[in-house]
Design a protein around this motif. Structure first.
Motif, short mmCIF file in Angstrom:
data_model
loop_
_atom_site.label_atom_id
_atom_site.label_comp_id
_atom_site.label_asym_id
_atom_site.label_seq_id
_atom_site.Cartn_x
_atom_site.Cartn_y
_atom_site.Cartn_z
N GLY A 124 -11.95 -7.80 5.94
CA GLY A 124 -11.01 -7.01 5.15
C GLY A 124 -11.05 -7.38 3.68
N THR A 157 0.84 -1.20 0.00
CA THR A 157 0.00 0.00 0.00
C THR A 157 0.87 1.25 0.00
OG1 THR A 157 -1.67 -1.22 1.26
CG2 THR A 157 -1.91 1.17 1.17
N ILE A 174 -7.55 0.34 -2.37
CA ILE A 174 -8.08 -1.00 -2.14
C ILE A 174 -7.30 -1.71 -1.05
CG2 ILE A 174 -8.38 -3.28 -3.20
CD1 ILE A 174 -8.93 -1.68 -5.87
N LEU A 175 -5.99 -1.69 -1.14
CA LEU A 175 -5.16 -2.35 -0.12
C LEU A 175 -5.26 -1.63 1.22
CD1 LEU A 175 -1.98 -3.35 -2.14
CD2 LEU A 175 -3.82 -4.84 -1.32
N SER A 198 -9.27 -5.16 8.04
CA SER A 198 -8.73 -6.40 8.61
C SER A 198 -8.30 -6.21 10.06
CB SER A 198 -7.53 -6.89 7.79
OG SER A 198 -7.94 -7.36 6.55
N THR A 247 -7.87 -0.10 2.34
CA THR A 247 -9.16 -0.54 2.88
C THR A 247 -9.00 -1.90 3.55
OG1 THR A 247 -10.39 0.69 1.20
CG2 THR A 247 -11.55 -1.12 2.30
N ASN A 248 -8.31 -2.80 2.87
CA ASN A 248 -8.07 -4.12 3.43
C ASN A 248 -7.29 -4.02 4.74
OD1 ASN A 248 -6.08 -6.53 3.75
ND2 ASN A 248 -7.80 -7.34 2.57
N CYS A 296 -12.31 -4.99 0.77
CA CYS A 296 -11.37 -4.79 -0.33
C CYS A 296 -12.07 -5.02 -1.66
CB CYS A 296 -10.21 -5.77 -0.13
SG CYS A 296 -8.87 -5.65 -1.29
#
Length: 157
Positions: free
Chosen positions: A129, A63, A113-114, A121, A116-117, A133
């Motif tokens: 997560g 990220t 996106i990452l 998570s 968000t994960n 994602c």
């Protein structure tokens, strides 16, 4: 060989208007990339960061790398424009700058996106997560690429 310039609705020549639009769009994307990068830069210095599992550290590194890449790519056209002034071939510059901007937007989308994960998570667990994602990826694909292309081909805008 010089090409014909057309006037846009603002009265600017098509070349100047397109380049101005491109640089304005970059000014919209850059703050998002800057905010995400700033958040990511301070994250490892928080006490709880050492406690996250190795997989989350890898997601963090990806990220962070993508976020930094987006900053470089999204700022490149403005810096290149300044360094190359006066432009010898505006059309070529715009084509290259557009490709660089789209690569920066892709990098920023992947970082979103990452990111968000990473956050979901940590708060709700690995499965949540992954779901978040996927939802964020779907939203970005729909709003940044599918909808504009659909409207362009449908000639609705």
């Amino acid at each position: 060989m010089p090409h014909a310039q057309h006037q846009d609705e603002d009265g600017q020549s098509g070349d100047a208007g397109d380049l101005s639009d491109l640089l304005s769009e970059l000014r919209i994307l850059l703050p998002g990339a800057q905010m995400l990068t700033a958040f990511l830069i301070i994250l490892p210095f928080n006490g709880g960061f050492a406690k996250i599992v190795q997989a989350e550290k890898i997601v963090f590194l990806l990220t962070f790398f993508l976020s930094m890449t987006s900053l470089v790519l999204l700022s490149a056209p403005a810096i290149q424009h300044r360094v190359m002034r006066p432009l010898q071939d505006r059309e070529r510059f715009k084509r290259v700058a557009d490709r660089i901007m789209m690569a920066g937007a892709l990098s920023l989308a992947l970082a979103f996106i990452l990111g968000t994960n990473l956050v979901i998570s940590e708060v709700f667990g690995h499965i949540a997560g992954i779901v978040a994602c996927a939802l964020m990826g779907s939203l970005i694909i729909c709003m940044w690429w599918w909808l504009p292309l659909h409207l362009k081909h449908a000639r609705k805008i």
